[in-house]
Structure formats: C-alpha cells, structure tokens
Design an enzyme around this catalytic site. Sequence first.
Site, PDB file in Angstrom:
ATOM      1  N   LYS A  75     -16.103  56.543  56.153  1.00 45.18           N
ATOM      2  CA  LYS A  75     -16.942  55.520  55.526  1.00 45.18           C
ATOM      3  C   LYS A  75     -18.242  56.193  55.097  1.00 45.18           C
ATOM      4  O   LYS A  75     -18.773  57.037  55.828  1.00 45.18           O
ATOM      5  CB  LYS A  75     -17.226  54.402  56.541  1.00 45.18           C
ATOM      6  CG  LYS A  75     -18.034  53.239  55.973  1.00 45.18           C
ATOM      7  CD  LYS A  75     -18.174  52.116  56.995  1.00 45.18           C
ATOM      8  CE  LYS A  75     -18.976  50.940  56.445  1.00 45.18           C
ATOM      9  NZ  LYS A  75     -19.119  49.824  57.398  1.00 45.18           N
ATOM     10  N   SER A 150     -17.890  45.104  55.877  1.00 47.81           N
ATOM     11  CA  SER A 150     -18.387  46.071  54.932  1.00 47.81           C
ATOM     12  C   SER A 150     -17.506  47.310  54.791  1.00 47.81           C
ATOM     13  O   SER A 150     -17.630  48.044  53.815  1.00 47.81           O
ATOM     14  CB  SER A 150     -19.787  46.516  55.341  1.00 47.81           C
ATOM     15  OG  SER A 150     -19.752  47.225  56.564  1.00 47.81           O
ATOM     16  N   SER A 174     -17.411  44.149  60.532  1.00 47.78           N
ATOM     17  CA  SER A 174     -17.161  45.032  59.388  1.00 47.78           C
ATOM     18  C   SER A 174     -15.994  46.009  59.537  1.00 47.78           C
ATOM     19  O   SER A 174     -15.621  46.656  58.567  1.00 47.78           O
ATOM     20  CB  SER A 174     -18.417  45.832  59.053  1.00 47.78           C
ATOM     21  OG  SER A 174     -19.349  45.015  58.405  1.00 47.78           O
TER      22      SER A 174
END
Lengths: 483, 95
Positions: A75, A150, A174
């Site tokens: 990420k 997210s 997330s």
Amino acid sequence: MHTKTLLELAQGLRSGDFSSVELTRSFLNRIKQYQNLNAYITVTEEAALQNAEAADARLANGTAEMLTGIPIAQKDIFCTLGVKTTCGSKMLDNFTAPYNATVVEKLNQAGAVMLGKLNMDEFAMGSSNETSYYGAVKNPWNINTVPGGSSGGSAAAVAARLAVCATGTDTGGSIRQPAALCGITGLKPTYGRVSRYGMIAYASSLDQGGPMNRSAEDAAILLQAMAGFDEKDSTSVDLPVPNYRAGLNNSLAGLKIGLPKEFFGEGLNGGMAATLETAINEFSKLGAEIKEISMPALKLAIPAYYVIAPAECSANLSRFDGVRYGYRCENPVDLTDLYTRSRGEGFGKEVKRRILIGTYALSAGYYDAYYIKAQKIRRLISDDFKNALSEVDVLMGPVTPTTAFGIGEKIDNPIEMYLSDIYTIAINLAGVPALSVPAGFVAGMPVGLQIIGNYFAEDKLLNIAHQYQQVTDWHLHTPKGFE
Amino acid sequence: MSLTADDVNKIAHLARLGIDNQDIESYAKDLSGMLDLMTQMSELNTDNVEPMAHPMDQAQRLRADVVTEPNNRDKFQAIAPQVEAGLYLVPKVIE
C-alpha cells in the site's frame, strides 16, 4: 501461475516448476494488462526483476524463507526507500522516501519481491478509494463499483490477481471493508502488533497495518513476516509472535461465538443478512456454539470515531508544511502564505474536511464537549468488547451494510460514506483484532463475514477463518475476466 | 448545530489550511453535518467514565540515553523544496 495461492507458489518455487523471475514477469504482465483497474500508483518493474533474481539465488542456495520470491505489493502508505511514496495525495506526489518502513524492511528481508505501490484513499481517509489524487480504483467484480477503502488498491490487486498478496492499513475498517467488497481475506491485527514505523500516520491511536490475501492460510504467512516488536515504534507491543500457521487446523468444536444484536439491526441489507446467516450456520456444523449478545455502546462508535480520528489527523498532518518535504506552493509571499497555500493546494477535499473538524474539536472551548466526550465513549465501547469477549471466544457479524456501491454514488455525501463503516469502526476504537473472510455473494458481488477476537488472538481468528475455508470455497472464486 | 462561513474561515486559519472562497459554503454545510453526527454522543451518559486515549494502557517505553540515529541531513534535504548550505529556506520572516 496467478491462480495459485501463496503456499502453492512457495512450493512451486521450491520444486523448480517456475522461477521467481518467471513468476514476477507473469504478474508484471497482468498489471499492464489490467491497468484500467487503476490499482497501482507506481510499478517498480526493474527493481522487482532484480529482486526476483536475488530470490532465485536464495531458493537455490537454501536460504529462502516462505515469502522468498513471492510477488507482493505495498500500500502506498508505507515508506519505500528510493521509491515514490504518495499516500494517495498530491501533497506527496514528489516524495521519494529516504528510508523503509519496518514492514517494508521485514518483507524485503524475507525475500518478498515488491511489484509496486498500491492506490489508496488520500492519507487513508475514505471508504471507496475515490479520494485518491490518482483517481478511483475499480472493483474487479464490477468495474462500475468501488473496491472499498482506504486499502482499495490492495484489495482490487489481490482480487484481480495483480499481486499474490498485499499489505494494507486499517484505521476504521480500511483493510476489512475493501477485503469484504473485493472478496478477499483481510486481517487487522491487534493495535501494536505490526510496527507503524514508516507507515504514514493518519490517526496514531487507531492505525494498524495488516495482511490482505486470498486465504486465511496465506494471511498467516504474510502476518508472520509483518508482525513483531519494533523499537522504532513507541507503541509497538513487546510480546512474542506465535507461529500463526501452527494452530490453523485446530478443531472449532466447543468454540463460543457471540453475535452482537446491534450488528444485525435494520441497517443491514436483507440479502447480506441471509448470506451471513448461512455462513454462521457453517460454524454450528463445525461444532461451535452460537449465542446472541448485546453491546449497547456500539451505536455511538461512528460519532466517537469522527471526533477522535480527525482530531489525531489534524495534529499528524500538521507536519505537511511545505518546508521540509512534499508539495510547496509557487511564489509564497510570506511564511503564513507558504503554509496555507501549500496545504490548501496539496490536500484534497476529504482530507481538508477532517483536518478542519479535528481542529475544531480540539480548539479552546470545544475540547471537553467533543474530544474528551469521545474518549469516554471509546472507553465504554472498549468495555463492551472486554465484557463480550469474556463471555464468548469470538464475535461475528457483517463487515459492511451492503455490497460494493457505485463509483460516484456517495462521494458527494460524506456522512453517508461514513455510515458505511458502521460495523468496522468500533474494533479500532477498542484496539482488538478482526478479519474479513469471503462468505458468499449477493447479486454477484462478494460479501464479507467479520470475525472479531480478543487482544493478540490473531492465531485464533486465522484458525477459525481457515477452518471455514476448508468447508467453503468463496475465497477461491475469481472475478470474471481476470481468470 | 451549524457552522457559518466565518466559523470555517476561523478554523481554516487555525489549521493553516487554504480554502477557496467559493468552497467555504460547501465546507460549512459538510462540517455542520459532521457536527450533527458528533452531537449524537450526548445520548450516552458518561459521568465518571475515565477517558480512553489509547487502546493499550501503557506508559511510554524508556531507552538508554545513547545516540542511535546517524546523520541523515543530506538525505533528508535532498527531498526538500528549497535548501541552501544545509538550511531549509522559507520566505523572509524578519525585515
């Protein structure tokens, strides 16, 4: 090769069925082929192939670990030395990290091959991946819907087989929410289990990194490499890391499962409720006892979270000042203008909303009414979890109220977007671990079942999810067009 | 509870956050919605509840008072917007 699990690939690399270079090439090709998903912000092709070669050497000389030679993706919230690290923001579009996050360092040491950096909501603030400066990520199950957020790029990449597995971070859901919406397995560990060093901060008392994989068994392997005490993180917990694969095959006979009635109320879509009921029945068949419980403070998790997280974010994001790194506005007339315009031009709308509301909640005259009040509710929520988990071994419930919603459907209505996190947020406030496991489909879109455990019970959660995945095959489904 | 355009300007100043004039009204509306959400907290009586700042009730760890960080100035300044002679440059503060 992309259809195999992490464990199968690790075995294939050892038996010489293919090399890490071949495996890495095959994933790099898929990333190019499916660029339309917008899952990656940066692809590190050259470094990946070099690292794959090094991994092949380790496999040949017997120094390989489980992840050696496995193509993974990070990420873009994790700092990667010498590689652009954007956090999904214009503010960091020009930022090349001068050091590695501990998670990145650990996975590099383990010999994992990083394919690139994954798209995400700006500064991890969002539930749809639409707040990214680099544009929305598309859900591979239906490209007109969001992948969640997210960690939307992570979930979409793993679901579409554009990486064997990925890292994510979870402040209010997330990891679990995008895992649920994309039909993969995602685990948010106990707060403090995975180092936050080099993981760009959103809300420091809630942020936690974790694994995003196809199966629980694969998640156990990735978490093993990510977890552990880190001196560089002041809230890292100094407890030994168990062998997460060792207990995967433990029987679930006698397991006590609590169903918080607050999780199955009117907000839950009917099709979702029916799918989850079927999933929970599987656990009865495996010998678990199911019991309804009540956690009355849960209903205030969203308001408390939307005080605490923005308050912490307003403090954390004050470091982006246009002076030391990141975006700087052109021709500032004075220092205030430099700060104000660099931040105004560098941050997107959702980040600005949260900085503003957090600043307000912390400002003189409002601190007690909002921030302290929210912290008191946080205590009550945490007590609810403590009480519930003294009665039962784990809690189960939905991850999301509905399956993936349409791109553009909620982006102009922030409150409605926040309410989609209703089942995940309380877990971060308490700091306990939870995972999302694929549990079926409603109208062709994946549904996640959430399993919540006591502090540091990641091994138990993985065991339960693994046993479920032995009697179901939801986690093996691949979105159409990505086979 | 609702916030006015003036409130938003004041908060934005505290946060050193530039907001375009044309967007102030829309922020006022969004932030008011967020405040309404937050106001729900008053439903629950929290007298005598100890505030919880952090999931782990732990003290900050101590470490020996020895230098552990190497000098990374050049590395850090390489990514700064404007530096000169090892210093970060900002617009002139004192006339």
